[in-house]
Design a protein around this motif. Structure first.
Motif, PDB file in Angstrom:
ATOM      1  N   LEU A 226       0.807  -1.228   0.000  1.00 14.20           N
ATOM      2  CA  LEU A 226       0.000   0.000   0.000  1.00 14.20           C
ATOM      3  C   LEU A 226       0.839   1.276   0.000  1.00 14.20           C
ATOM      4  CD1 LEU A 226      -3.048  -0.372   2.433  1.00 14.20           C
ATOM      5  CD2 LEU A 226      -3.049  -0.093  -0.055  1.00 14.20           C
ATOM      6  N   ARG A 267      -2.025  -8.335   0.056  1.00 16.46           N
ATOM      7  CA  ARG A 267      -3.472  -8.428  -0.091  1.00 16.46           C
ATOM      8  C   ARG A 267      -4.115  -7.040   0.023  1.00 16.46           C
ATOM      9  NH1 ARG A 267      -7.987 -12.187   2.896  1.00 16.46           N
ATOM     10  NH2 ARG A 267      -8.096 -10.631   4.540  1.00 16.46           N
ATOM     11  N   GLY A 291      -2.450 -16.129   0.001  1.00 18.80           N
ATOM     12  CA  GLY A 291      -1.939 -16.061  -1.362  1.00 18.80           C
ATOM     13  C   GLY A 291      -0.914 -17.167  -1.552  1.00 18.80           C
ATOM     14  N   GLY A 303       7.318  -0.811   0.193  1.00 19.30           N
ATOM     15  CA  GLY A 303       6.127  -0.154   0.748  1.00 19.30           C
ATOM     16  C   GLY A 303       5.195  -1.146   1.422  1.00 19.30           C
ATOM     17  N   GLY A 306       4.735  -5.517   6.583  1.00 21.93           N
ATOM     18  CA  GLY A 306       5.225  -6.786   7.124  1.00 21.93           C
ATOM     19  C   GLY A 306       4.281  -7.376   8.152  1.00 21.93           C
ATOM     20  N   GLY A 341      13.354   4.681   3.968  1.00 22.99           N
ATOM     21  CA  GLY A 341      13.235   5.823   3.064  1.00 22.99           C
ATOM     22  C   GLY A 341      12.012   5.708   2.192  1.00 22.99           C
ATOM     23  N   LEU A 343      10.061   5.022  -1.055  1.00 18.19           N
ATOM     24  CA  LEU A 343      10.296   4.109  -2.171  1.00 18.19           C
ATOM     25  C   LEU A 343      10.435   4.867  -3.485  1.00 18.19           C
ATOM     26  CD1 LEU A 343       7.505   3.333  -4.088  1.00 18.19           C
ATOM     27  CD2 LEU A 343       6.773   2.633  -1.832  1.00 18.19           C
TER      28      LEU A 343
HETATM   29  C1  LIG Z   1      -7.298 -13.781   7.432  1.00 15.79           C
HETATM   30  C2  LIG Z   1      -6.355 -12.798   6.810  1.00 15.79           C
HETATM   31  C3  LIG Z   1      -5.550 -13.215   5.777  1.00 15.79           C
HETATM   32  C4  LIG Z   1      -4.664 -12.319   5.183  1.00 15.79           C
HETATM   33  N1  LIG Z   1      -3.846 -12.778   4.161  1.00 15.79           N
HETATM   34  C5  LIG Z   1      -2.933 -11.938   3.648  1.00 15.79           C
HETATM   35  C6  LIG Z   1      -2.040 -12.387   2.638  1.00 15.79           C
HETATM   36  O1  LIG Z   1      -2.088 -13.519   2.161  1.00 15.79           O
HETATM   37  N2  LIG Z   1      -1.124 -11.507   2.157  1.00 15.79           N
HETATM   38  C7  LIG Z   1      -1.020 -10.219   2.617  1.00 15.79           C
HETATM   39  O2  LIG Z   1      -0.144  -9.465   2.132  1.00 15.79           O
HETATM   40  N3  LIG Z   1      -1.868  -9.766   3.570  1.00 15.79           N
HETATM   41  C8  LIG Z   1      -2.824 -10.585   4.081  1.00 15.79           C
HETATM   42  N4  LIG Z   1      -3.674 -10.123   5.022  1.00 15.79           N
HETATM   43  C9  LIG Z   1      -3.649  -8.651   5.313  1.00 15.79           C
HETATM   44  C10 LIG Z   1      -2.561  -8.257   6.284  1.00 15.79           C
HETATM   45  O3  LIG Z   1      -3.046  -8.417   7.597  1.00 15.79           O
HETATM   46  C11 LIG Z   1      -2.152  -6.778   6.077  1.00 15.79           C
HETATM   47  O4  LIG Z   1      -3.286  -5.946   6.164  1.00 15.79           O
HETATM   48  C12 LIG Z   1      -1.458  -6.492   4.741  1.00 15.79           C
HETATM   49  O5  LIG Z   1      -0.432  -7.419   4.506  1.00 15.79           O
HETATM   50  C13 LIG Z   1      -0.868  -5.090   4.768  1.00 15.79           C
HETATM   51  O6  LIG Z   1      -0.451  -4.763   3.490  1.00 15.79           O
HETATM   52  P1  LIG Z   1       0.591  -3.586   3.241  1.00 15.79           P
HETATM   53  O7  LIG Z   1       1.868  -3.900   3.935  1.00 15.79           O
HETATM   54  O8  LIG Z   1       0.633  -3.360   1.770  1.00 15.79           O
HETATM   55  O9  LIG Z   1      -0.136  -2.307   3.869  1.00 15.79           O
HETATM   56  P2  LIG Z   1       0.160  -1.502   5.189  1.00 15.79           P
HETATM   57  O10 LIG Z   1       0.129  -2.383   6.366  1.00 15.79           O
HETATM   58  O11 LIG Z   1      -0.750  -0.334   5.156  1.00 15.79           O
HETATM   59  O12 LIG Z   1       1.664  -0.993   5.004  1.00 15.79           O
HETATM   60  C14 LIG Z   1       2.077  -0.016   4.102  1.00 15.79           C
HETATM   61  C15 LIG Z   1       3.534   0.311   4.450  1.00 15.79           C
HETATM   62  O13 LIG Z   1       4.049   1.200   3.502  1.00 15.79           O
HETATM   63  C16 LIG Z   1       4.897   2.130   4.172  1.00 15.79           C
HETATM   64  N5  LIG Z   1       4.963   3.317   3.310  1.00 15.79           N
HETATM   65  C17 LIG Z   1       4.011   4.264   3.111  1.00 15.79           C
HETATM   66  N6  LIG Z   1       4.424   5.140   2.177  1.00 15.79           N
HETATM   67  C18 LIG Z   1       5.667   4.752   1.795  1.00 15.79           C
HETATM   68  C19 LIG Z   1       6.615   5.252   0.855  1.00 15.79           C
HETATM   69  N7  LIG Z   1       6.359   6.321   0.090  1.00 15.79           N
HETATM   70  N8  LIG Z   1       7.801   4.604   0.732  1.00 15.79           N
HETATM   71  C20 LIG Z   1       8.081   3.502   1.482  1.00 15.79           C
HETATM   72  N9  LIG Z   1       7.201   2.981   2.389  1.00 15.79           N
HETATM   73  C21 LIG Z   1       6.020   3.589   2.522  1.00 15.79           C
HETATM   74  C22 LIG Z   1       4.225   2.380   5.508  1.00 15.79           C
HETATM   75  O14 LIG Z   1       5.150   2.826   6.457  1.00 15.79           O
HETATM   76  C23 LIG Z   1       3.659   0.982   5.830  1.00 15.79           C
HETATM   77  O15 LIG Z   1       4.569   0.257   6.640  1.00 15.79           O
HETATM   78  C24 LIG Z   1      -4.581 -10.977   5.639  1.00 15.79           C
HETATM   79  C25 LIG Z   1      -5.391 -10.575   6.692  1.00 15.79           C
HETATM   80  C26 LIG Z   1      -6.268 -11.469   7.277  1.00 15.79           C
HETATM   81  C27 LIG Z   1      -7.112 -10.999   8.408  1.00 15.79           C
END
Ligand SMILES: Cc1cc2nc3c(=O)[nH]c(=O)nc-3n(C[C@H](O)[C@H](O)[C@H](O)COP(=O)(O)OP(=O)(O)OC[C@H]3O[C@@H](n4cnc5c(N)ncnc54)[C@H](O)[C@@H]3O)c2cc1C
Length: 361
Positions: A226, A267, A291, A303, A306, A341, A343
């Motif tokens: 995201l 996701r 996945g 981005g 974790g 930093g 991305l």
């Molecule tokens: C039952 C269940 C199953 C799930 N299965 C999966 C799965 O298979 N796979 C999966 O991925 N998720 C899964 N999820 C979702 C998971 O819990 C997280 O919500 C998801 O992984 C978060 O995705 P994200 O890291 O993209 O988003 P976020 O958690 O919103 O993280 C975004 C990150 O980007 C960083 N950021 C923002 N702007 C910038 C920038 N310009 N440059 C660098 N960094 C930046 C932020 O600091 C933040 O750490 C599941 C959830 C549930 C409840």
């Protein structure tokens, strides 16, 4: 089925190229458990003209193989396979029985567990052996601990204290196959199973092309989260820019290192339904618990925070490079190369550093 149960069974699948990668991983999983228990790993192989597979299984960690080599088992037909595998379980009583958490493994394991009856831990990512006690149920020695992500943010440990075999499906990518050891010896036993009579039969098997992208088979996975929607000041960005950099990174890795790279995603990014990413990123790109599980030589987390559900699908990658603006992001706990930093500033540098075109389009 408790006391007399012995041996760690692994259900081995095969294709034109021999034992599948998932099966080699399962042999490694079985080996780990069997060594802790002081028991044998026994591979279960069904098919036709498959004798050489038994030796292969031994070279990859089996102590023994039960081989059902009959014309009736030439193609997978679940009703017949379930009857056959169940008859082996009922007659020989394994202590543990593991399947790959793929289409065939899930199909067989659930139905066999129901018939035994015993429990089944699905989609496990780790297996351990421990003693366990419970004030109501009592004390149990050497139980298989089946670890899988639960529906929230935790890992669940699942025990099957009173039923045998203790059954689990293991997520592909969770174990590394053992190196082939041509000197290993094992006992191969041919088992005859009579052809059953069923109201249906398989007449043809059509192999589908491997999924695009083939995340599980990639040497390098470049995943976007995201974070690609905004820069570090919070200003919205066109996520296609980040996607293009990911493609440039992929091209640079493939051209310079001759490795196969694929683009993955979290996701959260997929479910955000970003119009600009339509046709570029879909559920097929998802890495994580719901996945694909990947174990590439290098994993780029761009981005991505974790979250546990993401980590369980990539944490066994050999090297992890993470770019995130937040130094406290959980991804940094497992990253070998943390880059704190933005991305939109760091990714172009990374692309240039490995010989790609780091300029914006
Ligand atoms: C039952 C269940 C199953 C799930 N299965 C999966 C799965 O298979 N796979 C999966 O991925 N998720 C899964 N999820 C979702 C998971 O819990 C997280 O919500 C998801 O992984 C978060 O995705 P994200 O890291 O993209 O988003 P976020 O958690 O919103 O993280 C975004 C990150 O980007 C960083 N950021 C923002 N702007 C910038 C920038 N310009 N440059 C660098 N960094 C930046 C932020 O600091 C933040 O750490 C599941 C959830 C549930 C409840």
């Amino acid at each position: 089925m408790t006391d007399e149960a012995v041996d760690v069974w692994v259900y081995l699948q095969h294709g034109k190229a021999g034992l599948t990668k998932d099966s080699l991983e399962l042999l490694a999983a079985g080996r780990k458990v069997a060594d802790k228990l002081g028991q044998r790993v026994v591979g279960i192989i069904l098919g036709h003209k498959i004798e050489e597979l038994a030796e292969k299984a031994v070279h990859h960690g089996a102590d023994g193989v039960l081989l059902v080599d009959e014309l009736a088992f030439e193609t997978y037909f679940n009703l017949e396979y379930i009857d056959a595998v169940y008859s082996l379980v009922a007659a020989r009583k394994p202590y543990v029985f593991l399947f790959s958490a793929n289409e065939v493994g899930k199909d067989l394991a659930a139905r066999i567990a129901y018939r035994v009856p015993t429990g089944l831990a699905t989609d496990t990512v780790q297996l351990e052996v421990e003693d366990w006690s419970n004030p109501v149920l009592g004390q149990f020695k050497n139980l298989l601990i089946q670890v899988r992500p639960d529906f929230g943010t935790r890992l669940a440990k699942i025990y099957t204290p009173r039923h045998r075999p203790q059954m689990a499906t293991v997520r592909p990518g969770s174990f590394l196959p053992l190196p082939e050891d041509l000197g290993r010896k094992g006992k191969v036993e041919k088992v005859e199973i009579k052809e059953g009579s069923y109201p249906a039969k398989v007449t043809e098997v059509v192999e589908l092309p491997s999924p695009v992208p083939d995340l599980a088979g990639a040497d390098v996975v470049i995943s976007l989260g995201l974070g690609i929607l905004r820069d570090r000041t919070g200003r919205p960005r066109d996520p296609r820019e980040a996607y293009q950099y990911a493609e440039k990174l992929k091209a640079a890795v493939e051209d310079r290192y001759h490795l196969r790279a694929e683009i993955g995603a979290t996701r959260a990014l997929i479910y955000a339904d970003v119009k600009a990413l339509e046709g570029l990123i879909s559920e097929e790109n998802q890495v994580g618990q719901t996945g694909t599980t990947v174990r590439p030589r290098v994993y780029f987390a761009i981005g991505i925070s974790g979250a546990l559900q993401h980590r369980v699908g990539m944490q066994n990658s050999s090297k992890i490079v993470a770019i995130n603006t937040d130094p406290q992001a959980p991804i940094f706990k497992i990253a070998h190369y943390p880059i704190v930093g933005d991305l939109y500033e760091e990714l172009p540098k990374l692309v240039s550093a490995i010989g790609g075109d780091g300029r914006a389009n």
